[in-house]
Design an enzyme around this catalytic site. Sequence first.
Site, PDB file in Angstrom:
ATOM      1  N   SER A 161      12.873  -6.857   2.565  1.00 56.52           N
ATOM      2  CA  SER A 161      11.639  -6.184   2.979  1.00 56.52           C
ATOM      3  C   SER A 161      11.585  -5.967   4.484  1.00 56.52           C
ATOM      4  CB  SER A 161      10.423  -7.010   2.568  1.00 56.52           C
ATOM      5  OG  SER A 161      10.342  -7.024   1.179  1.00 56.52           O
ATOM      6  N   HIS A 175      -2.236  -1.880  -4.674  1.00 56.54           N
ATOM      7  CA  HIS A 175      -2.994  -1.132  -3.653  1.00 56.54           C
ATOM      8  C   HIS A 175      -4.410  -0.811  -4.150  1.00 56.54           C
ATOM      9  CE1 HIS A 175      -3.985   2.506  -1.157  1.00 56.54           C
ATOM     10  NE2 HIS A 175      -3.492   1.715  -0.224  1.00 56.54           N
TER      11      HIS A 175
HETATM   12  C1  PLP Z   1       1.637   0.091  -2.524  1.00 57.09           C
HETATM   13  C2  PLP Z   1       0.859   1.291  -2.096  1.00 57.09           C
HETATM   14  N1  PLP Z   1       0.503   2.197  -3.021  1.00 57.09           N
HETATM   15  C3  PLP Z   1      -0.200   3.299  -2.701  1.00 57.09           C
HETATM   16  C4  PLP Z   1      -0.577   3.536  -1.408  1.00 57.09           C
HETATM   17  C5  PLP Z   1      -1.389   4.749  -1.092  1.00 57.09           C
HETATM   18  O1  PLP Z   1      -0.605   5.729  -0.516  1.00 57.09           O
HETATM   19  P1  PLP Z   1      -1.242   6.933   0.313  1.00 57.09           P
HETATM   20  O2  PLP Z   1      -1.879   6.336   1.508  1.00 57.09           O
HETATM   21  O3  PLP Z   1      -0.049   7.791   0.599  1.00 57.09           O
HETATM   22  O4  PLP Z   1      -2.209   7.617  -0.584  1.00 57.09           O
HETATM   23  C6  PLP Z   1      -0.219   2.625  -0.397  1.00 57.09           C
HETATM   24  C7  PLP Z   1      -0.608   2.865   1.001  1.00 57.09           C
HETATM   25  O5  PLP Z   1      -0.413   2.114   1.883  1.00 57.09           O
HETATM   26  C8  PLP Z   1       0.512   1.482  -0.758  1.00 57.09           C
HETATM   27  O6  PLP Z   1       0.845   0.551   0.146  1.00 57.09           O
END
Ligand code: PLP
Length: 383
Positions: free
Chosen positions: A323, A122
């Site tokens: 998934s 992300h």
């Molecule tokens: C794999 C992954 N990690 C972290 C996040 C970030 O999360 P948040 O939007 O709750 O901060 C996301 C958001 O879509 C995500 O898909």
Amino acid sequence: MKKRLLLKDQQRLKELREEIERVSTNSLGYPVSKDFDFGELSSFLKFPINNIGDPFEDCTYKVQTHEMEREVISFFAKLFRAQPNDYWGYVTNGGTESNLYGLYLARELYPKAMVYYSESTHYSVRKNIHLLNIPSIVIRSQKNGEIDYEDFKNTVKMNRHLPAIVLTTFGTTMTEAKDDVSKIKDILRKLAIQDHYIHCDAALSGVYGVFMEPRLPYDFSDGADSISISAHKFIGAPIPAGVIITKRSNRDRISKGVSYIGSLDTTITGSRNGHSSLFLWYALKQLGVEGLRARYRHSLEVASYCVSRLNKVGVKAWHNPNSITVVLPKMPNELKLKWQLATQGEISHVICMPSVTKEQIDLFIEDVENCEVTIEEEIPFDF
Ligand SMILES: Cc1ncc(COP(=O)(O)O)c(C=O)c1O
């Protein structure tokens, strides 16, 4: 003295409410569940609830929901097979803060470490690493979005003299691929890198990972040192929230007492949303493990249905095993806008969250069939 809202402002609120309701109905591309009802908790909105301080310590400010927060943390610690006498955590503002915490803890333990994460990670992780000022290396991903273990092994081998912090993802943002924590652990062991830390970003899939058949390695028993999730995704909440679970022994090494709050300063933000802990506690009490399992089964069934319906109309859709995210070729703008389909590079996706029904998928497919297949107009970019 407070005034009543002017008529024009009341009208604006009414229109905003209607617009939010309208756009909320058609959203298929982002991982948010919409099927929650926290009406029973509305009277708590009258109070300045603030979970400042460590949820496991006493605090001078008493308008808080630390007890509920601790129960939420215990629930996830158990779900993620943490040692019963060595876990800790808190309810965060979302997955991004949870990841920041995992990386912060890792850096405090190993200040000279290198961070490794895959190119499917992300986007917030890169920012977190930048904030923490830790050197990092991006590892290639396989086609399905999972980390490339061979590239990981070769890259770490070249940096064997450094402690390793590995950020694995359990449910990547675009294809919901899952990095195998035990394979990562095994590679580190074979390379004899004793100083290592694995943080698992399980923002979406962590909540239902335990129900997958076969089980995929991602939790504390598999080798993770901390795990993060976003609570507003699979569980659903009106306010974004997340959870970080770590080992208590690691947290103890960074905690500092603060007399102003009469507690330990172990969390990233000072003031913390106490309503989120309450919402989450309430949702978990209502659902329990079996409720979460049922939600996952529903989502998986809708995802398989979506793939087969799209394939029948000639769209090459697929999903990773277990998934609920259906990956499709980049969709035309018209569909992207109407169904709020997140798109990156050549792919778009539909996420079959628990609130998504087969009927909704049917409506989406109808639009796919009726759409002129002119794949999106790129904005010309001339110098
Ligand atoms: C794999 C992954 N990690 C972290 C996040 C970030 O999360 P948040 O939007 O709750 O901060 C996301 C958001 O879509 C995500 O898909």
